[in-house]
Motif scaffolding. Structure first.
Motif, short mmCIF file in Angstrom:
data_model
loop_
_atom_site.label_atom_id
_atom_site.label_comp_id
_atom_site.label_asym_id
_atom_site.label_seq_id
_atom_site.Cartn_x
_atom_site.Cartn_y
_atom_site.Cartn_z
N ALA A 155 0.83 -1.21 0.00
CA ALA A 155 0.00 0.00 0.00
C ALA A 155 0.86 1.26 0.00
CB ALA A 155 -0.94 0.00 1.20
N ALA A 156 1.91 1.26 0.79
CA ALA A 156 2.80 2.43 0.84
C ALA A 156 3.51 2.63 -0.49
CB ALA A 156 3.80 2.27 1.98
N ALA A 157 3.94 1.53 -1.11
CA ALA A 157 4.62 1.62 -2.40
C ALA A 157 3.69 2.21 -3.46
CB ALA A 157 5.12 0.24 -2.83
N ALA A 158 2.45 1.78 -3.46
CA ALA A 158 1.48 2.31 -4.42
C ALA A 158 1.19 3.78 -4.14
CB ALA A 158 0.19 1.50 -4.37
N ALA A 159 1.03 4.13 -2.87
CA ALA A 159 0.68 5.51 -2.50
C ALA A 159 1.79 6.51 -2.83
CB ALA A 159 0.33 5.58 -1.02
N CYS A 160 3.04 6.06 -2.77
CA CYS A 160 4.14 7.00 -3.01
C CYS A 160 4.70 6.90 -4.43
CB CYS A 160 5.24 6.83 -1.96
SG CYS A 160 6.16 5.30 -2.07
N GLY A 161 4.07 6.09 -5.27
CA GLY A 161 4.42 6.07 -6.68
C GLY A 161 5.61 5.22 -7.07
N ALA A 162 5.88 4.15 -6.33
CA ALA A 162 6.93 3.22 -6.76
C ALA A 162 6.55 2.65 -8.13
CB ALA A 162 7.11 2.11 -5.74
N ASP A 163 7.53 2.40 -8.96
CA ASP A 163 7.26 1.92 -10.31
C ASP A 163 6.85 0.45 -10.36
OD1 ASP A 163 7.94 4.39 -11.75
OD2 ASP A 163 9.93 4.00 -10.92
N LEU A 164 7.37 -0.35 -9.45
CA LEU A 164 6.93 -1.73 -9.36
C LEU A 164 7.17 -2.24 -7.95
CD1 LEU A 164 9.15 -4.50 -10.22
CD2 LEU A 164 9.82 -2.51 -11.48
N THR A 165 6.35 -3.22 -7.58
CA THR A 165 6.46 -3.84 -6.26
C THR A 165 6.44 -5.35 -6.44
OG1 THR A 165 5.30 -1.97 -5.26
CG2 THR A 165 5.44 -3.99 -3.96
#
Length: 160
Positions: free
Chosen positions: A117-127
Motif C-alpha cells: 500500500a505504501a509503495a502504491a501511494a508514493c508512486g513506486a514503479d513496481l512492487t
C-alpha cells in the motif's frame, strides 16, 4: 535439540529477491536496467538496532553484487525509515530512473500489505511479491536443516 541458524543473510535470499523483482517487472532482469533501478528492501523492522543493521548489510550486499543503481532499506513497522522515505531518497539519487520495492518477508500478511500500500501511494514503479514459496527459500531451508542436523551428530565435550 539443535536449532537451525536464521535464514538470512544468504546469497539464496538475494536470488529469491531477484526472482520476485523479475516476476514483477521483467525489464529489471537485465544488467542495464538494474543499473538504472533503485530498490527499496522493505523489511518488518525491529526495535533491535542489530536486526536493522543486518537488513542494511543485506541491502548493501545486494546493491554491490547484483548491479542495482542503489538499494535503500525501509520498514513496515513503526521503526523508520518507511517505504515513502526510501522511495523519495531513491528518486533523488543520481542515475536512478525507476524505483522498485522488494518485500524482505516470507509470507503475505499485515506487514507486506502495508509495504504494498505504501509503495502504491508514493508512486513506486513496481512492487515485488513476498519471498514465499521460491525454490531458493526451499533450498536455504534444507541447507539450514542439514547444518543443524550435522551439528547435532557432532559430539561435544560435555557428551564425551
Amino acid at each position: 535439540l539443535p536449532v537451525a541458524d536464521v535464514l538470512g543473510p544468504s546469497p539464496l535470499l538475494l536470488d529469491a529477491l531477484d526472482r520476485r523483482l523479475a516476476e514483477a517487472g521483467p525489464a529489471v532482469a537485465s544488467a542495464a536496467e538494474r543499473a538504472r533501478t533503485g530498490v527499496v528492501l522493505a523489511a518488518a523492522g525491529s526495535s533491535d538496532p542489530a536486526a536493522n543493521a543486518a537488513t542494511l548489510a543485506v541491502a548493501e550486499l545486494w546493491r554491490r553484487t547484483r548491479g542495482w543503481a542503489a538499494v535503500r532499506t525501509a520498514h513496515a513497522s513503526a521503526v523508520p525509515p518507511h517505504v515513502p522515505d526510501a522511495v523519495a531518497a531513491l528518486r533523488a539519487t543520481p542515475g536512478v530512473e525507476r524505483v522498485a520495492v522488494a518485500p524482505y518477508l516470507l509470507a503475505p500478511g499485515l506487514l507486506p500489505d502495508r509495504i504494498t500500500a505504501a509503495a502504491a501511494a508514493c508512486g513506486a514503479d513496481l512492487t515485488a511479491d513476498v519471498l514465499g514459496a521460491a525454490p531458493e527459500i526451499a533450498t536455504l531451508l534444507l541447507h539450514r536443516y542439514d547444518h543443524a542436523a550435522a551439528a547435532a551428530r557432532t559430539p561435544t565435550a560435555l557428551s564425551a
